[in-house]
Design an enzyme around this catalytic site. Sequence first.
Site, PDB file in Angstrom:
ATOM      1  N   ASP A 127     -30.902  36.988  84.432  1.00 41.84           N
ATOM      2  CA  ASP A 127     -31.885  38.026  84.731  1.00 41.84           C
ATOM      3  C   ASP A 127     -32.670  38.351  83.467  1.00 41.84           C
ATOM      4  O   ASP A 127     -32.103  38.485  82.380  1.00 41.84           O
ATOM      5  CB  ASP A 127     -31.168  39.278  85.267  1.00 41.84           C
ATOM      6  CG  ASP A 127     -32.120  40.259  85.910  1.00 41.84           C
ATOM      7  OD1 ASP A 127     -32.015  40.476  87.133  1.00 41.84           O
ATOM      8  OD2 ASP A 127     -32.977  40.821  85.188  1.00 41.84           O
ATOM      9  N   ASN A 182     -29.663  43.741  96.655  1.00 41.06           N
ATOM     10  CA  ASN A 182     -30.521  44.889  96.945  1.00 41.06           C
ATOM     11  C   ASN A 182     -31.402  44.501  98.127  1.00 41.06           C
ATOM     12  O   ASN A 182     -31.920  43.377  98.165  1.00 41.06           O
ATOM     13  CB  ASN A 182     -31.387  45.229  95.731  1.00 41.06           C
ATOM     14  CG  ASN A 182     -30.572  45.758  94.570  1.00 41.06           C
ATOM     15  OD1 ASN A 182     -29.560  46.432  94.779  1.00 41.06           O
ATOM     16  ND2 ASN A 182     -30.978  45.445  93.352  1.00 41.06           N
ATOM     17  N   GLU A 184     -36.957  44.560  94.219  1.00 40.02           N
ATOM     18  CA  GLU A 184     -38.288  44.409  93.622  1.00 40.02           C
ATOM     19  C   GLU A 184     -38.886  43.047  93.932  1.00 40.02           C
ATOM     20  O   GLU A 184     -40.100  42.919  94.088  1.00 40.02           O
ATOM     21  CB  GLU A 184     -38.212  44.586  92.104  1.00 40.02           C
ATOM     22  CG  GLU A 184     -37.931  46.022  91.691  1.00 40.02           C
ATOM     23  CD  GLU A 184     -37.670  46.165  90.201  1.00 40.02           C
ATOM     24  OE1 GLU A 184     -37.771  45.152  89.473  1.00 40.02           O
ATOM     25  OE2 GLU A 184     -37.346  47.283  89.785  1.00 40.02           O
ATOM     26  N   VAL A 185     -38.043  42.035  93.979  1.00 44.23           N
ATOM     27  CA  VAL A 185     -38.530  40.669  94.236  1.00 44.23           C
ATOM     28  C   VAL A 185     -38.064  40.266  95.635  1.00 44.23           C
ATOM     29  O   VAL A 185     -36.857  40.232  95.912  1.00 44.23           O
ATOM     30  CB  VAL A 185     -37.998  39.676  93.179  1.00 44.23           C
ATOM     31  CG1 VAL A 185     -38.500  38.269  93.483  1.00 44.23           C
ATOM     32  CG2 VAL A 185     -38.406  40.097  91.768  1.00 44.23           C
ATOM     33  N   HIS A 198     -31.774  37.298  96.549  1.00 43.20           N
ATOM     34  CA  HIS A 198     -31.038  36.979  95.320  1.00 43.20           C
ATOM     35  C   HIS A 198     -29.771  37.801  95.254  1.00 43.20           C
ATOM     36  O   HIS A 198     -29.751  38.979  95.597  1.00 43.20           O
ATOM     37  CB  HIS A 198     -31.897  37.197  94.065  1.00 43.20           C
ATOM     38  CG  HIS A 198     -32.586  38.528  94.005  1.00 43.20           C
ATOM     39  ND1 HIS A 198     -33.739  38.796  94.716  1.00 43.20           N
ATOM     40  CD2 HIS A 198     -32.291  39.660  93.327  1.00 43.20           C
ATOM     41  CE1 HIS A 198     -34.114  40.042  94.474  1.00 43.20           C
ATOM     42  NE2 HIS A 198     -33.253  40.594  93.632  1.00 43.20           N
ATOM     43  N   HIS A 217     -27.117  39.329  92.745  1.00 44.72           N
ATOM     44  CA  HIS A 217     -26.884  39.681  91.341  1.00 44.72           C
ATOM     45  C   HIS A 217     -25.396  39.478  91.032  1.00 44.72           C
ATOM     46  O   HIS A 217     -24.532  40.007  91.744  1.00 44.72           O
ATOM     47  CB  HIS A 217     -27.191  41.153  91.084  1.00 44.72           C
ATOM     48  CG  HIS A 217     -28.634  41.556  91.216  1.00 44.72           C
ATOM     49  ND1 HIS A 217     -29.470  41.733  90.134  1.00 44.72           N
ATOM     50  CD2 HIS A 217     -29.387  41.847  92.307  1.00 44.72           C
ATOM     51  CE1 HIS A 217     -30.664  42.125  90.549  1.00 44.72           C
ATOM     52  NE2 HIS A 217     -30.638  42.207  91.869  1.00 44.72           N
TER      53      HIS A 217
HETATM   54  P1  DGP Z   1     -34.125  43.320  92.574  1.00 44.81           P
HETATM   55  O1  DGP Z   1     -34.459  44.693  92.054  1.00 44.81           O
HETATM   56  O2  DGP Z   1     -32.808  43.286  93.281  1.00 44.81           O
HETATM   57  O3  DGP Z   1     -35.255  42.740  93.391  1.00 44.81           O
HETATM   58  O4  DGP Z   1     -33.914  42.408  91.302  1.00 44.81           O
HETATM   59  C1  DGP Z   1     -34.913  41.581  90.775  1.00 44.81           C
HETATM   60  C2  DGP Z   1     -34.423  41.122  89.430  1.00 44.81           C
HETATM   61  O5  DGP Z   1     -35.202  40.014  89.058  1.00 44.81           O
HETATM   62  C3  DGP Z   1     -34.565  42.155  88.318  1.00 44.81           C
HETATM   63  O6  DGP Z   1     -33.259  42.487  87.839  1.00 44.81           O
HETATM   64  C4  DGP Z   1     -35.385  41.479  87.244  1.00 44.81           C
HETATM   65  C5  DGP Z   1     -35.367  40.028  87.664  1.00 44.81           C
HETATM   66  N1  DGP Z   1     -36.598  39.305  87.408  1.00 44.81           N
HETATM   67  C6  DGP Z   1     -37.845  39.648  87.848  1.00 44.81           C
HETATM   68  N2  DGP Z   1     -38.749  38.744  87.430  1.00 44.81           N
HETATM   69  C7  DGP Z   1     -38.054  37.815  86.725  1.00 44.81           C
HETATM   70  C8  DGP Z   1     -38.444  36.622  86.036  1.00 44.81           C
HETATM   71  O7  DGP Z   1     -39.602  36.216  85.995  1.00 44.81           O
HETATM   72  N3  DGP Z   1     -37.447  35.923  85.410  1.00 44.81           N
HETATM   73  C9  DGP Z   1     -36.138  36.328  85.453  1.00 44.81           C
HETATM   74  N4  DGP Z   1     -35.252  35.568  84.811  1.00 44.81           N
HETATM   75  N5  DGP Z   1     -35.750  37.430  86.086  1.00 44.81           N
HETATM   76  C10 DGP Z   1     -36.689  38.168  86.719  1.00 44.81           C
END
Ligand code: DGP
Length: 114
Positions: free
Chosen positions: A29, A87, A95-96, A100, A102
Site C-alpha cells: 500500500d 472496505n 476509496e478505490v 482489494h 488489505h
Molecule cells: P480503500 O480505502 O479500502 O479503498 O483502500 C485503498 C488503498 O489503496 C489505500 O490504502 C491507498 C492505496 N492506494 C491508492 N492508490 C494507490 C497506488 O497508486 N499505489 C499503491 N501502491 N497503493 C495505492
Amino acid sequence: MSTIFSKIINKEIPADIVFETDTILAFKDVNPQAPVHILIIPKVEIPKVTDIIVKEHDGLLGEMIDAANKLAKEMGIAEDGFRLVFNCGDKGGQEVYHLHLHLLGGRQMKWPPG
Ligand code: DGP
C-alpha cells in the site's frame, strides 16, 4: 470503470509488487497503516464486495486468502496475528473501486476500527 489498480495490473504505473499469479496481484500500500500493509487484488475488475458473485468468484476469493496467508508467513506476522479487511462503499471507507483485500500487521490492532 477502471481504476488506478488496473494501471498497476497492466504495469502502466509502478508498484512494489510482492506476489503475482495469472489471476491476482499483491503489492505494498502506498500509504501504509501498519509496518506490513499489502493489498491483494483480483486482476479481473470487480468494483466492491457487493459485486462478488460467490458461485463465480469463490475460487478467486480463495486464492486471495491463500495469498494473504502466504504473505503473512513470509513477512513474519502469521504467528503474532494480523488483520484482513475489505472496505466496501463510501461509509465503509472504500476509496478505490477495484476489489482489494488489505493485509495489515506488524503492530497491535485496535477494535473498534475508526
Ligand atoms: P480503500 O480505502 O479500502 O479503498 O483502500 C485503498 C488503498 O489503496 C489505500 O490504502 C491507498 C492505496 N492506494 C491508492 N492508490 C494507490 C497506488 O497508486 N499505489 C499503491 N501502491 N497503493 C495505492
